[in-house]
Structures are given as C-alpha cells and as structure tokens.
Design an enzyme around this catalytic site. Structure first.
Site, PDB file in Angstrom:
ATOM      1  N   ASP A   1      39.690 123.529  13.510  1.00  0.00           N
ATOM      2  CA  ASP A   1      40.078 122.324  13.993  1.00  0.00           C
ATOM      3  C   ASP A   1      39.062 121.643  14.754  1.00  0.00           C
ATOM      4  O   ASP A   1      38.530 120.451  14.432  1.00  0.00           O
ATOM      5  CB  ASP A   1      41.297 122.190  14.894  1.00  0.00           C
ATOM      6  CG  ASP A   1      41.849 120.874  15.406  1.00  0.00           C
ATOM      7  OD1 ASP A   1      41.629 120.108  14.424  1.00  0.00           O
ATOM      8  OD2 ASP A   1      42.292 120.911  16.523  1.00  0.00           O
TER       9      ASP A   1
ATOM     10  N   CYS B   1      51.986 113.767  -4.317  1.00  0.00           N
ATOM     11  CA  CYS B   1      53.073 112.959  -3.605  1.00  0.00           C
ATOM     12  C   CYS B   1      53.982 112.467  -4.893  1.00  0.00           C
ATOM     13  O   CYS B   1      55.147 112.029  -4.451  1.00  0.00           O
ATOM     14  CB  CYS B   1      52.687 112.076  -2.662  1.00  0.00           C
ATOM     15  SG  CYS B   1      51.996 112.941  -1.302  1.00  0.00           S
TER      16      CYS B   1
ATOM     17  N   CYS C   1      56.622 109.092  -4.342  1.00  0.00           N
ATOM     18  CA  CYS C   1      57.220 108.936  -2.937  1.00  0.00           C
ATOM     19  C   CYS C   1      56.020 108.351  -1.866  1.00  0.00           C
ATOM     20  O   CYS C   1      55.213 108.316  -1.874  1.00  0.00           O
ATOM     21  CB  CYS C   1      57.102 110.347  -2.383  1.00  0.00           C
ATOM     22  SG  CYS C   1      57.945 110.762  -0.860  1.00  0.00           S
TER      23      CYS C   1
ATOM     24  N   CYS D   1      56.740 108.661   4.043  1.00  0.00           N
ATOM     25  CA  CYS D   1      56.090 108.838   5.349  1.00  0.00           C
ATOM     26  C   CYS D   1      55.726 107.498   5.684  1.00  0.00           C
ATOM     27  O   CYS D   1      55.694 107.093   7.008  1.00  0.00           O
ATOM     28  CB  CYS D   1      54.906 109.788   5.150  1.00  0.00           C
ATOM     29  SG  CYS D   1      53.740 109.759   3.986  1.00  0.00           S
TER      30      CYS D   1
ATOM     31  N   CYS E   1      56.834 105.525   9.190  1.00  0.00           N
ATOM     32  CA  CYS E   1      55.966 105.713  10.530  1.00  0.00           C
ATOM     33  C   CYS E   1      56.029 104.434  11.236  1.00  0.00           C
ATOM     34  O   CYS E   1      56.252 103.234  10.783  1.00  0.00           O
ATOM     35  CB  CYS E   1      54.477 105.418   9.855  1.00  0.00           C
ATOM     36  SG  CYS E   1      53.329 105.255  11.505  1.00  0.00           S
TER      37      CYS E   1
ATOM     38  N   CYS F   1      48.097 105.743  15.531  1.00  0.00           N
ATOM     39  CA  CYS F   1      49.031 106.852  15.516  1.00  0.00           C
ATOM     40  C   CYS F   1      49.689 107.470  16.841  1.00  0.00           C
ATOM     41  O   CYS F   1      49.019 107.798  17.807  1.00  0.00           O
ATOM     42  CB  CYS F   1      48.346 107.918  14.739  1.00  0.00           C
ATOM     43  SG  CYS F   1      49.234 109.466  14.455  1.00  0.00           S
TER      44      CYS F   1
ATOM     45  N   CYS G   1      56.169 111.656  10.387  1.00  0.00           N
ATOM     46  CA  CYS G   1      55.638 111.651   9.088  1.00  0.00           C
ATOM     47  C   CYS G   1      55.766 112.968   8.422  1.00  0.00           C
ATOM     48  O   CYS G   1      55.664 113.140   6.965  1.00  0.00           O
ATOM     49  CB  CYS G   1      54.165 111.269   8.850  1.00  0.00           C
ATOM     50  SG  CYS G   1      53.015 112.315   9.723  1.00  0.00           S
TER      51      CYS G   1
ATOM     52  N   CYS H   1      59.182 114.321   5.033  1.00  0.00           N
ATOM     53  CA  CYS H   1      58.499 114.574   3.791  1.00  0.00           C
ATOM     54  C   CYS H   1      59.302 115.467   2.984  1.00  0.00           C
ATOM     55  O   CYS H   1      59.851 116.708   3.492  1.00  0.00           O
ATOM     56  CB  CYS H   1      57.101 115.278   4.294  1.00  0.00           C
ATOM     57  SG  CYS H   1      56.250 115.625   2.568  1.00  0.00           S
TER      58      CYS H   1
END
Ligand code: SF4
Length: 390
Positions: free
Chosen positions: A136, A190, A193, A196, A200, A216, A245, A249
């Site tokens: 990360d 995806c 679709c 998400c 949002c 966000c 989001c 899903c």
C-alpha cells in the site's frame, strides 16, 4: 543446485499455501506505460488524494525501486465483509463505524509478514536475490500489479476484484531481480454494470475506473481539517473509510471470508460508542486503536467524524459533552465541528452555548462554524413552526 524459473514458481506457490496466502500471481517488472498516462491525466484534473507517492515515474516503473527488477510477485489476502454480532446504535449510545479494510490487525503488518515468509523461501532457493517488499504505502500501484499478475481485474469502482473473494482483499507485492514466468492477466470485467457509479453519493467515480479522490468520502474521512459542509450530512456515522462502492458491487454478493484470523473484527473497536471517543487521551487512543489501519492519521480525524456522527444522529444526550469541547478543546477543528453539531442537534442549552461562543471565541474558522450552527438552529426552528409545532 540451481533452480529453474518454473521450479521457483512452483515452490513459491506452495510456500504461499503454507503461509495462508489466499492468492499469488507473478508479473513482469516492465514499466506500467498505460498507468503512467492515466496518472498524469489524473494529476492534471486535480483528482489525486495527496497521500500517494509524488514521483509518477517511481509509481509506474518498478526499476526505479529495484534497478535489476525482473518480476513482481503479487499476493492477496481475503478479509471479512460482515460482523457476526454487530452491536446496535441506540439513543444515548450511538456508534460510529470503521470501514471493513480497517477491521482486525493493520493489514500492512499482516501482509508484510506473509511477504517476508515468501522472501525467505525465495532466498533459500536464490541466496543472492534482491527483493523489495511493498504494501500500500510503496511506490507502485498494488492494484495495477495485481491485475497484471492475474489476481483479478480493476473494477469501475477502482477496486481490485477477484473471482473468489470479490474486492474484499488486501494486496501486497514483492519486486525481485529473479526471473519467474509471468501469469496471464484476468480478462473478466464489469460488463454493463454501473451500480457503483450510480450509488456513489458524491459522484466521486467520475468515469468507469476513474476516481476523484478529493470527492471520495473514504478520503474525506481521513483529512485533518474541517470537513467540507457539502459532505457533512452524507458522511453519517463513518469514522474511517466508506464502503458503499464495494457494498453495492454484485461481485461481492454473499462473500464473507473469515478464515484470516488477524482480520476478524472486534465489534467494540470497529463499531465503537461515539461519546467515549471524544474524551480519549492520545495514550488511550493508541492502546485501543493503534493496531488498526484506520488509526494511521491519529486521533483528530476520528474525533471530528465522531462529532459529525453525533450531529447526524441528533443525539441530545451528547450536548453537555459537545459544549465542553466547544468551550475547552485546544483544537479549532474540534471546537468548530462541535459548534456545527450543536446547531444540528438544537435545544436551549445548545443555543445558549453557541451564543456565548459568539462572544468568547477568537478563531475565525471556529466563529464561522458557530454562525453556521446558529443558522442551523434557526432553520430548524422555522421548519418546526411551519409544521405547526412551535
Ligand atoms: Fe464493476 Fe458493477 Fe462492481 Fe462497479 S458495481 S465494480 S461496475 S461489477
């Protein structure tokens, strides 16, 4: 004995199983050209969060981190999406909530331990190997690496989605100068679709796979200043992160893996009572939340969000505590946010405290919030009267 690349790969896949790693994939360490273009556009548009590595070359070229890099080994660990017995919010005992990626022990530590295990096994086979572990906070994009290594695909919500665990996975990687045959990227996606993007609440997903981090709410919960007024009502009781989001899903439907012990949530920690958070010392905070990923920005954003949540719930029992914060807390963000929450909750004590603060407060940002609080009170009074309740 000299190990052949295929044999190294087989051994590492076995080691991953032994180390309780859910997915492992191998990718070439060539630069991520397409990503570089995307990141440059992203920066031009002002969509960065500010938490990312500034050097885009470093983010997209593994050889800037390890000059002889040949392979990136990507791993994924599944984390739970449900609590078995979540404590409920109730009047006077309202609770905030940490996002799922902050449940259990800080994943940076857990993934690093697993990657250290893989590194050990690789060094047993190739003692001269150079390795660089990242989780990360490293320069590379974990998701771009995982996608190239065949772990999953990047969804329109920008999360990495795996076939088995949905997007409830943590990612980490290790760059090495050892050649290991790469895997094939996943071709699934995806399709039509757009759930998400539609769900949002701030329109932060500006296009499929493109996130304006500034809008966000997951990012906004981590900022240390005043939360922008436009987000205060929609943030609800989120103390850290925002999962909408991922929750909508369809690839995450009915997915809840709890086999990684370190990630099992302690309900009292991930859904804590709000009021006690407001009087917590730094030491208490570190002791209680210090091993969670969601504590990395310290106590202040969590406390600010807890105050917003009390305003959201209109928790009248919290008024004395909020008045105390407004009058005594040394941090303007906390005093000002308490003023806003008092305006939201209302009542004569809240109004008196706001009027008094109008005369005693010196900080211009806090004064702005006091005025905002008084305005909210007035609006509330007006709508009360309109309904014939005044
Ligand atoms: Fe893709 Fe739909 Fe999931 Fe969004 S909600 S990531 S569009 S599958």
């Amino acid at each position: 004995m000299k190990w052949q690349p295929e044999a190294i790969k087989r051994e590492l896949i076995q080691a991953a199983k032994d180390l309780n790693i859910d997915k492992i994939g191998f990718a070439s360490a060539d630069p991520f050209e397409e990503l570089r273009e995307r990141l440059l556009r992203h920066r031009e548009l002002g969509y960065e969060s500010g938490f990312e590595e500034l050097d885009i070359e470093k983010r997209t070229d593994p050889r800037k981190t390890l000059p002889e890099a040949k392979t990136i080994i990507a791993i994924a660990l599944a984390y739970p999406s449900k609590m078995s017995d979540p404590p409920r919010s109730e009047p006077g005992k309202y609770r905030g909530v940490f996002c799922r990626a902050s449940w259990g022990e800080d994943y940076h530590r857990v993934l690093r331990r697993r990657l250290e295990g893989l590194k050990k096994r690789l060094l047993e086979m190739v003692p001269e190997a150079a390795c660089e572990i990242m989780v990360d906070t490293g320069a590379l994009s974990d998701r771009a690496v995982a996608e190239r290594a065949g772990i999953g695909w990047i969804g329109k919500n920008t999360a990495l989605i795996t076939e088995e665990f949905g997007s409830w996975v943590y990612l980490g990687e290790m760059i090495t100068d050892v050649y290991i045959p790469p895997d094939t990227p996943v071709t699934e996606g995806c399709g039509d679709c757009t759930l998400c993007i539609d769900a949002c609440p701030t329109g932060a997903l500006v296009a499929p796979g493109q996130l304006n981090a500034q809008a966000c709410l997951a990012y906004q919960t981590q900022t240390k200043g005043f939360l922008s007024p436009e987000y205060r009502d929609i943030i609800g009781n989120h103390l850290y992160g925002f999962d909408t989001c991922q929750l909508v899903c369809p690839k995450n439907r009915k997915i809840n893996f709890t086999h990684q012990e370190e990630f099992r949530p302690d309900p009292e920690k991930v859904k804590p009572l709000l009021q006690p958070l407001l009087t917590m010392s730094n030491r208490e905070f570190r002791k209680r939340f210090g091993n969670m990923a969601g504590s990395w920005r310290g106590k202040k954003p969590i406390q600010r969000n807890a105050i917003l949540a009390l305003g959201h719930f209109r928790d009248h029992t919290s008024v004395p505590l909020l008045i105390q914060l407004l009058q005594e807390d040394p941090r303007p963000v906390i005093r000002g946010t308490a003023a806003w929450a008092l305006g939201k909750i209302g009542g004569p004590e809240a109004e008196d405290a706001l009027r008094q603060a109008r005369d005693t407060e010196n900080d211009p940002d806090v004064l702005r919030e006091v005025d905002e609080g008084l305005m909210l009170l007035k609006e509330d009074q007006r709508s009360h009267n309109r309904r014939g309740l005044g």
